[in-house]
Scaffold this motif. Structure first.
Motif, PDB file in Angstrom:
ATOM      1  N   THR A 149      25.028 -17.391  16.409  1.00 14.60           N
ATOM      2  CA  THR A 149      26.116 -17.123  17.352  1.00 14.60           C
ATOM      3  C   THR A 149      25.863 -17.770  18.709  1.00 14.60           C
ATOM      4  OG1 THR A 149      26.164 -14.964  16.281  1.00 14.60           O
ATOM      5  CG2 THR A 149      27.565 -15.227  18.225  1.00 14.60           C
ATOM      6  N   ASN A 150      24.597 -17.738  19.198  1.00 16.78           N
ATOM      7  CA  ASN A 150      24.372 -18.243  20.564  1.00 16.78           C
ATOM      8  C   ASN A 150      23.751 -19.647  20.613  1.00 16.78           C
ATOM      9  OD1 ASN A 150      21.636 -17.885  20.029  1.00 16.78           O
ATOM     10  ND2 ASN A 150      21.392 -16.091  21.351  1.00 16.78           N
ATOM     11  N   ILE A 151      23.511 -20.259  19.457  1.00 13.03           N
ATOM     12  CA  ILE A 151      22.784 -21.547  19.464  1.00 13.03           C
ATOM     13  C   ILE A 151      23.511 -22.626  20.284  1.00 13.03           C
ATOM     14  CG2 ILE A 151      23.711 -22.362  17.208  1.00 13.03           C
ATOM     15  CD1 ILE A 151      20.836 -23.562  16.747  1.00 13.03           C
ATOM     16  N   GLU A 152      24.829 -22.684  20.193  1.00 10.36           N
ATOM     17  CA  GLU A 152      25.546 -23.716  20.951  1.00 10.36           C
ATOM     18  C   GLU A 152      25.452 -23.457  22.450  1.00 10.36           C
ATOM     19  OE1 GLU A 152      26.374 -26.658  20.091  1.00 10.36           O
ATOM     20  OE2 GLU A 152      25.695 -26.159  18.069  1.00 10.36           O
ATOM     21  N   GLU A 153      25.575 -22.181  22.836  1.00 11.36           N
ATOM     22  CA  GLU A 153      25.430 -21.818  24.266  1.00 11.36           C
ATOM     23  C   GLU A 153      24.049 -22.207  24.780  1.00 11.36           C
ATOM     24  OE1 GLU A 153      26.122 -17.580  25.153  1.00 11.36           O
ATOM     25  OE2 GLU A 153      27.550 -17.708  23.475  1.00 11.36           O
ATOM     26  N   LEU A 154      23.006 -21.906  23.981  1.00  8.73           N
ATOM     27  CA  LEU A 154      21.636 -22.192  24.435  1.00  8.73           C
ATOM     28  C   LEU A 154      21.343 -23.692  24.471  1.00  8.73           C
ATOM     29  CD1 LEU A 154      19.583 -19.270  22.802  1.00  8.73           C
ATOM     30  CD2 LEU A 154      20.803 -19.326  24.974  1.00  8.73           C
ATOM     31  N   ARG A 155      22.138 -24.447  23.718  1.00 11.21           N
ATOM     32  CA  ARG A 155      22.000 -25.914  23.806  1.00 11.21           C
ATOM     33  C   ARG A 155      22.545 -26.411  25.138  1.00 11.21           C
ATOM     34  NH1 ARG A 155      22.923 -26.922  17.780  1.00 11.21           N
ATOM     35  NH2 ARG A 155      20.778 -27.234  17.118  1.00 11.21           N
ATOM     36  N   GLN A 156      23.515 -25.670  25.669  1.00 11.78           N
ATOM     37  CA  GLN A 156      24.068 -26.049  26.975  1.00 11.78           C
ATOM     38  C   GLN A 156      23.134 -25.590  28.089  1.00 11.78           C
ATOM     39  OE1 GLN A 156      26.838 -27.903  27.201  1.00 11.78           O
ATOM     40  NE2 GLN A 156      26.720 -27.855  24.959  1.00 11.78           N
ATOM     41  N   GLU A 157      22.756 -24.323  28.011  1.00 16.28           N
ATOM     42  CA  GLU A 157      21.853 -23.768  29.038  1.00 16.28           C
ATOM     43  C   GLU A 157      21.264 -22.440  28.580  1.00 16.28           C
ATOM     44  OE1 GLU A 157      23.452 -23.316  32.995  1.00 16.28           O
ATOM     45  OE2 GLU A 157      21.438 -22.925  33.780  1.00 16.28           O
ATOM     46  N   ILE A 158      19.995 -22.237  28.898  1.00 21.39           N
ATOM     47  CA  ILE A 158      19.362 -20.931  28.684  1.00 21.39           C
ATOM     48  C   ILE A 158      19.239 -20.303  30.075  1.00 21.39           C
ATOM     49  CG2 ILE A 158      17.319 -19.717  27.826  1.00 21.39           C
ATOM     50  CD1 ILE A 158      16.740 -22.163  26.031  1.00 21.39           C
ATOM     51  N   PRO A 159      20.049 -19.292  30.382  1.00 26.28           N
ATOM     52  CA  PRO A 159      19.998 -18.738  31.742  1.00 26.28           C
ATOM     53  C   PRO A 159      18.628 -18.118  32.036  1.00 26.28           C
ATOM     54  CG  PRO A 159      21.918 -17.912  30.517  1.00 26.28           C
ATOM     55  CD  PRO A 159      21.013 -18.586  29.527  1.00 26.28           C
ATOM     56  N   TRP A 160      18.067 -18.491  33.180  1.00 24.49           N
ATOM     57  CA  TRP A 160      16.739 -18.025  33.592  1.00 24.49           C
ATOM     58  C   TRP A 160      16.643 -16.497  33.532  1.00 24.49           C
ATOM     59  CZ3 TRP A 160      12.087 -20.054  34.278  1.00 24.49           C
ATOM     60  CH2 TRP A 160      11.143 -19.360  35.039  1.00 24.49           C
ATOM     61  N   GLN A 161      17.681 -15.845  34.059  1.00 23.93           N
ATOM     62  CA  GLN A 161      17.658 -14.381  34.138  1.00 23.93           C
ATOM     63  C   GLN A 161      17.695 -13.708  32.771  1.00 23.93           C
ATOM     64  OE1 GLN A 161      16.788 -12.959  36.735  1.00 23.93           O
ATOM     65  NE2 GLN A 161      17.055 -14.713  38.087  1.00 23.93           N
ATOM     66  N   SER A 162      18.098 -14.452  31.748  1.00 26.13           N
ATOM     67  CA  SER A 162      18.192 -13.841  30.419  1.00 26.13           C
ATOM     68  C   SER A 162      16.828 -13.820  29.716  1.00 26.13           C
ATOM     69  CB  SER A 162      19.187 -14.617  29.566  1.00 26.13           C
ATOM     70  OG  SER A 162      18.653 -15.903  29.263  1.00 26.13           O
ATOM     71  N   LEU A 163      15.851 -14.490  30.312  1.00 28.83           N
ATOM     72  CA  LEU A 163      14.537 -14.574  29.663  1.00 28.83           C
ATOM     73  C   LEU A 163      13.616 -13.444  30.082  1.00 28.83           C
ATOM     74  CD1 LEU A 163      13.861 -18.396  30.109  1.00 28.83           C
ATOM     75  CD2 LEU A 163      14.374 -17.222  27.961  1.00 28.83           C
ATOM     76  N   PRO A 164      12.820 -12.912  29.144  1.00 29.74           N
ATOM     77  CA  PRO A 164      11.829 -11.909  29.547  1.00 29.74           C
ATOM     78  C   PRO A 164      10.761 -12.531  30.465  1.00 29.74           C
ATOM     79  CG  PRO A 164      11.512 -12.517  27.249  1.00 29.74           C
ATOM     80  CD  PRO A 164      12.744 -13.218  27.710  1.00 29.74           C
ATOM     81  N   THR A 165      10.129 -11.703  31.286  1.00 34.48           N
ATOM     82  CA  THR A 165       9.202 -12.194  32.315  1.00 34.48           C
ATOM     83  C   THR A 165       8.082 -13.088  31.760  1.00 34.48           C
ATOM     84  OG1 THR A 165       9.600 -10.046  33.272  1.00 34.48           O
ATOM     85  CG2 THR A 165       7.984 -11.398  34.377  1.00 34.48           C
ATOM     86  N   SER A 166       7.515 -12.713  30.620  1.00 34.86           N
ATOM     87  CA  SER A 166       6.425 -13.517  30.043  1.00 34.86           C
ATOM     88  C   SER A 166       6.881 -14.945  29.744  1.00 34.86           C
ATOM     89  CB  SER A 166       5.951 -12.908  28.718  1.00 34.86           C
ATOM     90  OG  SER A 166       4.871 -12.066  28.905  1.00 34.86           O
ATOM     91  N   PHE A 167       8.112 -15.082  29.240  1.00 42.05           N
ATOM     92  CA  PHE A 167       8.622 -16.425  28.920  1.00 42.05           C
ATOM     93  C   PHE A 167       8.818 -17.209  30.224  1.00 42.05           C
ATOM     94  CE2 PHE A 167      10.915 -15.236  24.658  1.00 42.05           C
ATOM     95  CZ  PHE A 167       9.728 -14.734  24.174  1.00 42.05           C
ATOM     96  N   GLN A 168       9.333 -16.523  31.246  1.00 40.37           N
ATOM     97  CA  GLN A 168       9.510 -17.200  32.547  1.00 40.37           C
ATOM     98  C   GLN A 168       8.159 -17.691  33.062  1.00 40.37           C
ATOM     99  OE1 GLN A 168      11.381 -14.222  35.014  1.00 40.37           O
ATOM    100  NE2 GLN A 168      13.437 -14.639  34.209  1.00 40.37           N
ATOM    101  N   ASP A 169       7.137 -16.830  32.950  1.00 40.52           N
ATOM    102  CA  ASP A 169       5.802 -17.213  33.429  1.00 40.52           C
ATOM    103  C   ASP A 169       5.232 -18.383  32.619  1.00 40.52           C
ATOM    104  OD1 ASP A 169       6.051 -15.212  35.274  1.00 40.52           O
ATOM    105  OD2 ASP A 169       4.707 -13.805  34.276  1.00 40.52           O
ATOM    106  N   GLY A 170       5.499 -18.398  31.320  1.00 38.49           N
ATOM    107  CA  GLY A 170       5.063 -19.514  30.469  1.00 38.49           C
ATOM    108  C   GLY A 170       5.735 -20.814  30.915  1.00 38.49           C
ATOM    109  N   ILE A 171       7.014 -20.723  31.256  1.00 43.00           N
ATOM    110  CA  ILE A 171       7.773 -21.911  31.695  1.00 43.00           C
ATOM    111  C   ILE A 171       7.267 -22.400  33.058  1.00 43.00           C
ATOM    112  CG2 ILE A 171      10.080 -22.682  32.448  1.00 43.00           C
ATOM    113  CD1 ILE A 171      11.157 -20.767  30.152  1.00 43.00           C
TER     114      ILE A 171
END
Ligand SMILES: [Zn+2]
Length: 217
Positions: A98-120
């Motif tokens: 359902t969300n794969i096309e949206e995530l190809r456009q953009e993965i919103p920073w705020q939608s990510l859990p903190t650990s993933f943000q820190d990894g990025i």
């Protein structure tokens, strides 16, 4: 009286930029100086990319976060693989049909859990422009997710981990909503010095060998 060497500057949180600078130096040493690691590195296929990756850019050139096709010829540079604990009741953002096309456009920073943000953040600071995170790069639900798992488990996963520039393992957090970085007391990380006289030759002869006073009459 000798004085102690000055204390090193050590930040009180592992999320400080200079910690990533140190990690960058270690990674460079590992790749080019450690004999056994160099051999492993030579076996790595540097141009190989996983079938899906998240583009993150670097600190100098941060990119809009988005899911990319690994087969895309415009992909340039290495990727890191992220390892983390999923926790007991994972509720974080996952890739679905359902969300794969949206995530190809953009993965919103705020939608990510903190650990993933820190990894990025870590990837960007180390100059690694892509990251592979299983829950965002393998379909987790919806049509085709079953066959996506079948494709990944036998072979793709082995390639992903053996060809990554770095595997970032967030072992300290119980689930991705916890931070990857931690506060710490820098005093515990300072160098220790032990001084002893036993290695020093005495500059003056010991008192017992002192010449006997002579008397003149
Ligand atoms: Zn090494």
């Amino acid at each position: 009286m000798r004085s102690f060497p000055p204390a090193r500057h050590i930040p009180d949180n592992t999320g400080h930029e200079s910690v990533a600078e140190t990690a960058k130096e270690w990674l460079r040493d590992c790749k080019y100086r450690h004999t056994s690691c160099k051999r492993t590195n030579e076996e790595r296929l540097e141009d190989w990319h996983a079938s899906r990756l998240i583009e993150v850019g670097t600190s100098d050139r941060p990119q809009r976060l988005a899911l990319r096709h690994g087969s895309d010829d415009t992909l340039e540079g290495p990727y890191a693989a992220l390892s983390y604990c999923g926790g007991e009741n994972p509720q974080f953002l996952r890739l679905t049909t359902t969300n794969i096309e949206e995530l190809r456009q953009e993965i919103p920073w705020q939608s990510l859990p903190t650990s993933f943000q820190d990894g990025i953040i870590t990837c960007r600071r180390l100059g690694i422009p892509y990251i592979w995170i299983d829950s965002l790069c393998i379909l987790q639900a919806g049509d085709g997710s079953e066959s996506d798992w079948q494709f990944h488990v036998p072979q793709e996963m082995a390639n992903i981990y053996s060809n990554c520039e770095l595997n970032i393992a967030i072992a300290i957090s119980e689930n991705p909503d916890q931070e990857a970085f931690r506060s710490r007391n820098p005093d515990y990380l300072q160098d220790c010095y032990t001084w002893t006289d036993s290695h020093e030759l005495p500059l003056d002869p010991p008192p017992s060998s002192e010449p006997k006073p002579s008397f003149c009459m």
